[in-house]
Write a protein that holds these residues in place. Structure first.
Motif, PDB file in Angstrom:
ATOM      1  N   ALA A  60       0.831  -1.215   0.000  1.00  0.00           N
ATOM      2  CA  ALA A  60       0.000   0.000   0.000  1.00  0.00           C
ATOM      3  C   ALA A  60       0.861   1.258   0.000  1.00  0.00           C
ATOM      4  N   ALA A  61       1.927   1.269   0.823  1.00  0.00           N
ATOM      5  CA  ALA A  61       2.793   2.450   0.905  1.00  0.00           C
ATOM      6  C   ALA A  61       3.477   2.724  -0.427  1.00  0.00           C
ATOM      7  N   SER A  62       3.988   1.680  -1.063  1.00  0.00           N
ATOM      8  CA  SER A  62       4.677   1.839  -2.350  1.00  0.00           C
ATOM      9  C   SER A  62       3.722   2.346  -3.427  1.00  0.00           C
ATOM     10  N   THR A  63       2.470   1.910  -3.380  1.00  0.00           N
ATOM     11  CA  THR A  63       1.482   2.356  -4.366  1.00  0.00           C
ATOM     12  C   THR A  63       1.173   3.840  -4.205  1.00  0.00           C
ATOM     13  N   ILE A  64       1.043   4.301  -2.967  1.00  0.00           N
ATOM     14  CA  ILE A  64       0.782   5.725  -2.725  1.00  0.00           C
ATOM     15  C   ILE A  64       1.913   6.580  -3.283  1.00  0.00           C
ATOM     16  N   VAL A 122       1.798   6.735  -7.075  1.00  0.00           N
ATOM     17  CA  VAL A 122       0.749   7.642  -7.560  1.00  0.00           C
ATOM     18  C   VAL A 122       1.214   9.096  -7.473  1.00  0.00           C
ATOM     19  N   VAL A 123       1.844   9.442  -6.362  1.00  0.00           N
ATOM     20  CA  VAL A 123       2.378  10.807  -6.202  1.00  0.00           C
ATOM     21  C   VAL A 123       3.407  11.106  -7.287  1.00  0.00           C
ATOM     22  N   SER A 174      -2.098  15.101  -0.448  1.00  0.00           N
ATOM     23  CA  SER A 174      -2.973  14.019   0.029  1.00  0.00           C
ATOM     24  C   SER A 174      -2.161  12.755   0.294  1.00  0.00           C
ATOM     25  N   GLY A 175      -1.187  12.476  -0.584  1.00  0.00           N
ATOM     26  CA  GLY A 175      -0.324  11.307  -0.391  1.00  0.00           C
ATOM     27  C   GLY A 175       0.519  11.436   0.861  1.00  0.00           C
ATOM     28  N   ARG A 188      -3.819   6.656 -12.547  1.00  0.00           N
ATOM     29  CA  ARG A 188      -4.705   6.047 -11.559  1.00  0.00           C
ATOM     30  C   ARG A 188      -4.000   4.926 -10.788  1.00  0.00           C
ATOM     31  N   VAL A 189      -4.637   4.526  -9.704  1.00  0.00           N
ATOM     32  CA  VAL A 189      -4.038   3.535  -8.806  1.00  0.00           C
ATOM     33  C   VAL A 189      -3.801   2.177  -9.474  1.00  0.00           C
ATOM     34  N   PRO A 190      -4.728   1.642 -10.293  1.00  0.00           N
ATOM     35  CA  PRO A 190      -4.447   0.333 -10.916  1.00  0.00           C
ATOM     36  C   PRO A 190      -3.141   0.322 -11.719  1.00  0.00           C
TER      37      PRO A 190
END
Length: 394
Positions: free
Chosen positions: A17-21, A24-25, A173-174, A221-223
């Motif tokens: 989850a952390a790596s995905t955020i 995205v940033v 936000s990230g 986007r997140v995907p």
């Protein structure tokens, strides 16, 4: 096996989850906020600036991610390859030091936090100063190798420009999602990985709303961010923790703990030796092994032993390039080899490592009113150990 898998899965979901955020940033060019701050043309000033930026950013973005981001930035900032290697090595030292003092900055601190060996506020307040001393000690030694010239004039970094409004929203936000994780866990009592997944869910919702109806922006986007993650690395991490779990259940780690206690004079020296070992062996299995060696019932949450292990395992990995994930990433990004790093960086990293330990012991003794009774003899023992290890390394 099922019990062990449930324990280590918490950490894997947290990292995912952390790596995905962060991904995205980065996709929204959020790190322009950082690059816009860099305007100096002095190589030594840039060396210190990048060092402190890396130190503070790695505390919230994790040290591996910020190493990759900063090395990409250095390719635009520092044209000369030899200079860039030294700057990249400095980034590894700064990222590892910065990752120590928050629960989300370094995977080993995260492991100790998730398993309740550390809590949020004492980790930040008691490890910040030693981590900073480690950084300053190493950088003060390494900066002497930086030679001033006009090479930074050839920098390809674009002129500072304003970040687009949507990029600013995603960036802040990230950052807020990452910073809210310890607060969320403390107030709700839920596991940290739930807090991080909640933050990812918020980011997912936000980016879907921002890019609603924009098919050409699917890459933001997140995907898409999830598809770019180093899933193989996370599965490798899972395998390491499962293997350590087998050693724990077999009783071998407990025997190792007894051996160390019988042959080393105190817990401070044990933590120091574990940190030195992390220069050769990845710090994740070392910390995982330490968690199996010492019971939480004997060494409670925020015990001096756990804090020292977090500090030593995090910063000790900087002594050799193979000792941390950040160092291995540098080897791939800038083609830094083992011998070059050992010759040019290892001594400076070791100076910071022992300075950080000394700062922690002095701070701990000062707070307990036993400065001169405890730290001076331990400092002398540490000096002897430095001499022995320098002989071993070189």
């Amino acid at each position: 096996l099922g019990e062990q898998l449930s324990e280590v899965s918490d950490i894997c979901f947290f990292l995912l989850a952390a790596s995905t955020i962060v991904e995205v940033v980065d996709a929204h060019q959020g790190f322009k906020v950082v690059t816009n701050l860099i305007t100096t043309k002095s190589k030594k000033a840039l060396f210190w600036t990048i060092g402190f930026l890396t130190f503070f950013l790695s505390a919230i973005l994790n040290n591996l991610t910020i190493t990759i981001v900063m090395c990409s930035l250095l390719r635009k900032l520092v044209p000369k390859e030899t200079d860039r290697k030294l700057f990249g090595a400095m980034v590894v030292v700064a990222a590892n030091a910065g990752g120590v003092w928050t629960p989300i900055g370094d995977v080993t601190t995260t492991m100790l936090w998730i398993n309740h060996q550390l809590s949020t506020v004492p980790t930040v307040t008691q490890l910040f100063l030693p981590s900073m001393v480690c950084l300053v000690g190493s950088l003060a030694f390494l900066v002497n190798q930086v030679e001033e010239d006009n090479s930074l004039e050839e920098s390809t970094l674009p002129e500072p420009s304003a970040l687009a409004p949507r990029g600013q929203v995603v960036f802040w936000s990230g950052i807020a999602s990452l910073l809210a994780v310890p607060v969320f866990s403390e107030f709700t009592g839920l596991p940290p990985y739930i807090a991080m997944l909640t933050g990812l869910g918020a980011m997912w919702t936000l980016t879907d709303i921002i890019h609603m109806g924009e098919e050409e922006e699917e890459g933001l986007r997140v995907p898409t961010a999830l598809s770019k993650l180093d899933t193989a690395g996370i599965l490798f991490f899972l395998g390491i923790l499962m293997s350590i779990g087998v050693l724990d259940k077999s009783g071998l780690l407990k025997e190792l703990a007894v051996f160390l206690n019988d042959n080393l004079p105190n817990q401070d020296i044990i933590a120091t030796v574990i940190g030195l070992a992390s220069a050769l062996i990845d710090n994740v299995p070392l910390v995982a092994a330490t968690q199996g060696m010492y019971e939480l019932a004997d060494y409670g949450t925020d015990d001096k032993l756990w804090q020292l292990i977090a500090l030593c395992a995090g910063t000790g990995g900087s002594i050799l390039v193979i000792g941390s994930a950040s160092g291995v990433a540098l080897m791939g990004l800038e083609k830094v080899d083992f011998l070059w790093y050992a010759k040019n960086v290892s001594v400076g990293a070791a100076v910071g490592y022992f300075a950080g330990i000394a700062a922690y012991l002095a701070q701990s003794a000062l707070l307990s009113g036993q400065l001169f009774n405890s730290v001076v003899p331990e400092a002398m023992a540490a000096v002897d150990m430095v001499g022995q290890n320098v002989n071993v390394l070189f």
